[in-house]
Scaffold this motif. Structure first.
Motif, PDB file in Angstrom:
ATOM      1  N   LYS A   1       0.844  -1.212   0.000  1.00  0.00           N
ATOM      2  CA  LYS A   1       0.000   0.000   0.000  1.00  0.00           C
ATOM      3  C   LYS A   1       0.874   1.255   0.000  1.00  0.00           C
ATOM      4  O   LYS A   1       2.029   1.209   0.430  1.00  0.00           O
ATOM      5  CB  LYS A   1      -0.866   0.016   1.271  1.00  0.00           C
ATOM      6  CG  LYS A   1      -1.890  -1.095   1.297  1.00  0.00           C
ATOM      7  CD  LYS A   1      -3.202  -0.605   0.723  1.00  0.00           C
ATOM      8  CE  LYS A   1      -4.237  -1.711   0.695  1.00  0.00           C
ATOM      9  NZ  LYS A   1      -5.109  -1.688  -0.431  1.00  0.00           N
TER      10      LYS A   1
ATOM     11  N   HIS B   1       0.759   5.464   4.717  1.00  0.00           N
ATOM     12  CA  HIS B   1      -0.372   6.010   5.475  1.00  0.00           C
ATOM     13  C   HIS B   1       0.147   7.174   6.311  1.00  0.00           C
ATOM     14  O   HIS B   1       1.184   7.058   6.958  1.00  0.00           O
ATOM     15  CB  HIS B   1      -0.971   4.927   6.380  1.00  0.00           C
ATOM     16  CG  HIS B   1      -2.034   5.442   7.292  1.00  0.00           C
ATOM     17  ND1 HIS B   1      -3.323   5.638   6.880  1.00  0.00           N
ATOM     18  CD2 HIS B   1      -1.981   5.832   8.590  1.00  0.00           C
ATOM     19  CE1 HIS B   1      -4.032   6.128   7.879  1.00  0.00           C
ATOM     20  NE2 HIS B   1      -3.238   6.243   8.926  1.00  0.00           N
TER      21      HIS B   1
ATOM     22  N   ARG C   1      -5.447  12.720   0.004  1.00  0.00           N
ATOM     23  CA  ARG C   1      -5.616  11.690   1.038  1.00  0.00           C
ATOM     24  C   ARG C   1      -6.988  11.825   1.682  1.00  0.00           C
ATOM     25  O   ARG C   1      -7.496  12.936   1.839  1.00  0.00           O
ATOM     26  CB  ARG C   1      -4.563  11.867   2.145  1.00  0.00           C
ATOM     27  CG  ARG C   1      -3.216  11.413   1.744  1.00  0.00           C
ATOM     28  CD  ARG C   1      -2.174  11.586   2.830  1.00  0.00           C
ATOM     29  NE  ARG C   1      -0.887  11.381   2.219  1.00  0.00           N
ATOM     30  CZ  ARG C   1      -0.401  10.176   1.921  1.00  0.00           C
ATOM     31  NH1 ARG C   1      -1.070   9.094   2.258  1.00  0.00           N
ATOM     32  NH2 ARG C   1       0.753  10.054   1.293  1.00  0.00           N
TER      33      ARG C   1
ATOM     34  N   ASP D   1      -5.081   7.987   3.955  1.00  0.00           N
ATOM     35  CA  ASP D   1      -4.705   7.073   2.866  1.00  0.00           C
ATOM     36  C   ASP D   1      -4.784   7.764   1.508  1.00  0.00           C
ATOM     37  O   ASP D   1      -5.676   8.575   1.260  1.00  0.00           O
ATOM     38  CB  ASP D   1      -5.628   5.843   2.867  1.00  0.00           C
ATOM     39  CG  ASP D   1      -5.316   4.922   4.030  1.00  0.00           C
ATOM     40  OD1 ASP D   1      -4.119   4.782   4.357  1.00  0.00           O
ATOM     41  OD2 ASP D   1      -6.266   4.378   4.633  1.00  0.00           O
TER      42      ASP D   1
END
Ligand code: HXC
Length: 514
Positions: free
Chosen positions: A255, A258, A313, A317
């Motif tokens: 991913k 974050h 974001r 995220d």
């Protein structure tokens, strides 16, 4: 002095020698053009003291130089690894001070080696291009080198992010490495990209044009769309690269970073869209009401501005935003914006970045120019990209969603996971006026007061079709929401779709209309 100390000193001397690249005179010429040296570029783009160089003692395969420069190490390209924002990357920078950064066999081998390493280690690849192209003295071996690079660009595509930073000439077939990568960065007055340069154009076609007007940074950003980011200086460009890397992951199986969540700074979402559906507004203001801290990194800002793409974001995220831009050509889809949107959707999908699509458009742009330029072929790419996307996708219909535009902008029919519409959304086959002109043409023409009848029919049509409730009644819209509820709905939809699993039918590969 011990023999070990002597050896160390020799190494230090050799390293110093390498750092001088093509020599003081060539470096001065580089500086006079407002360009940094290849080594400075790498140092400036990477985190402080993080660069580890490889292959610094590689030498050119043939005797390119017939004078004392035969001994130049590195063969005109610096390669290695480092970190950006604390995350590892592989990097290379062509050194124009050595034989014009031209690509010979060993130069290519160094690039190929760092590309292989980037793919094996699953880290982003950054290539800084500044080169006169294929090294003429090395003939076919230079062409072979380009082929090897293009092959690796293709193999790595969709696995690791590939970034090209063009900081000088990038001409001939050499342009195809940047073209095969995901993001191309250019700097005003410094970057120049073209397949055939001004000299060839003058000789073959008798046309006179400067390198800047043919393939400078502005042309690549505004007209051709080859570049994704435009900067006014090399340092500004490096900041843009660092910013981009905050939003995209290291590779396709992890991913993106974050960050700690924050609320949007901008809160006037209820007041941005004018009540008259024909009036323009800037959709970026809506995006600012939806993203953490109201931050948005726009991609391909200067190209096809009737569509907006970029990263923001939500709850910490990374999310890819795609939006029609009503402030430019009412946000229509045309050849260029179709290419822009579809390529971005495919990038986000390949790298597991959820996509939020904001819809307000009258449809595809009509006209002979567009038809002849292939709006059918280009427009189909959007349908393909959204249909194929398996990453979470959420659509918000802000105002107009007419005809093919409604379907293309990630409708539920193409696989959107959630579709929301604002209360004043108009979802219909076409705009009220055009629709009335078609279906009530005879009745209007026969009326004593055609204008009055027309307005009456428009009002009737609006009530019956141009609202979100017909689509909501069919289940094509999941929820009609107030603008102020949008961020919360997005947060929720993104949370729910975190573990989304969608499989495409098994096949070798699809045949996207390129
Ligand atoms: C070998 C080259 C070179 C090249 C430049 N140099 N390009 N050496 N092969 N392709 C050398 C020059 O001889 C010079 O060496 C030094 O680099 C700096 O070049 P200058 O011309 O002094 O610099 P400048 O005035 O800034 O002009 C830059 C330039 C020009 C516009 C890039 O050098 C140029 O037009 N080069 C040729 C471009 C080209 O035709 N490349 C081949 C394209 S074919 P000295 O010793 O004097 O310092 C191609 C096919 C690839 O690339 C296909 C891939 C599929």
């Amino acid at each position: 002095m011990s023999s070990n100390q002597n050896k160390n000193r020799e190494l230090q001397k050799l390293r110093e020698q390498v750092k001088h690249g093509g020599g003081e005179q060539a470096l001065e010429k580089q500086m006079a053009l407002g360009k940094l040296s290849a080594r400075e570029r790498i140092i400036d783009i990477l985190d402080k003291d993080s660069f580890q160089e490889y292959d610094m003692f590689v030498q050119n395969s043939n005797a390119v130089f017939e004078d004392d420069r035969k001994e130049i190490f590195g063969d005109g390209v610096i390669t290695g690894t480092g970190t950006i924002n604390g995350m590892p990357v592989c990097i290379y920078a062509q050194d124009f001070t050595v034989a014009g950064g031209s690509l010979g066999m060993m130069h290519a081998k160094k690039i190929v080696k760092i590309m292989d390493r980037a793919l094996k280690m699953r880290v982003p690849l950054i290539g800084i291009n500044d080169s006169g192209g294929a090294r003429i003295q090395e003939g076919i071996n230079s062409l072979a080198g380009y082929g090897e690079i293009f092959y690796r660009n293709t193999m790595a595509s969709g696995i690791i992010p590939q970034i090209s930073v063009v900081l000088g000439p990038c001409a001939g077939g050499a342009v195809y490495s940047p073209a095969l990568t995901d993001f191309v960065f250019v700097v005003n007055k410094i970057s120049k990209m073209f397949i055939t340069g001004p000299e060839v154009i003058r000789t073959v076609l008798g046309e006179k044009i400067s390198a800047e007007d043919l393939g400078g940074a502005k042309i690549q950003s505004e007209i051709s769309g080859n570049a994704h980011f435009f900067a006014n200086s090399e340092l500004e460009c490096f900041e843009q690269v660092k910013k981009l890397l905050e939003y995209i992951p290291q590779n396709n199986s992890v991913k993106s970073l974050h960050k700690s969540p924050s609320l949007p700074k901008r809160t006037d979402i209820e007041n941005i869209i004018p009540s008259d559906p024909r009036e323009p507004y800037d959709v970026k203001h809506i995006i600012e009401c939806l993203t953490d801290n109201s931050e948005f990194l726009e991609v391909r800002k200067m190209f096809a501005p009737n569509a907006v793409i970029g990263f923001g974001r939500i709850n910490g995220d990374s999310v890819g935003f795609v939006a029609n831009q009503p402030a430019v050509m009412a946000g229509v889809l045309d050849v260029d914006s179709s290419d822009k949107v579809s390529a971005f959707v495919r990038f986000c999908d390949a790298f597991s970045i959820p996509i939020v699509t904001l819809v307000d458009l009258p449809g595809y742009l009509p006209g002979v120019d567009q038809e002849h330029a292939g709006v059918i072929r280009h427009g189909a790419k959007i349908l393909y990209a959204y249909s194929e996307a398996t990453v979470p996708t959420i659509t918000v219909i802000l105002r107009k969603a007419y005809g093919g535009g409604y379907i293309a902008m990630n409708s539920i029919h193409l696989g959107a996971d959630s579709v929301f519409a604002w209360p004043n959304a108009e979802i219909s086959v076409m705009g009220p006026e055009s629709a009335v002109n078609v279906i009530f043409r005879k009745e209007i023409m026969a009326a004593d007061n055609p204008e009055l009848i027309k307005q009456k029919k428009i009002e009737e049509y609006k009530k019956k079709f141009a609202s979100p409730y017909v689509a909501a009644g069919m289940g094509y819209v999941d929820a009609v929401i107030e603008p102020s509820e949008t961020r919360t709905m997005l947060e929720h939809a993104l949370k729910v779709s975190k573990n989304k699993k969608a499989n495409l039918p098994e096949k070798k590969h699809g045949l996207i209309p390129m």
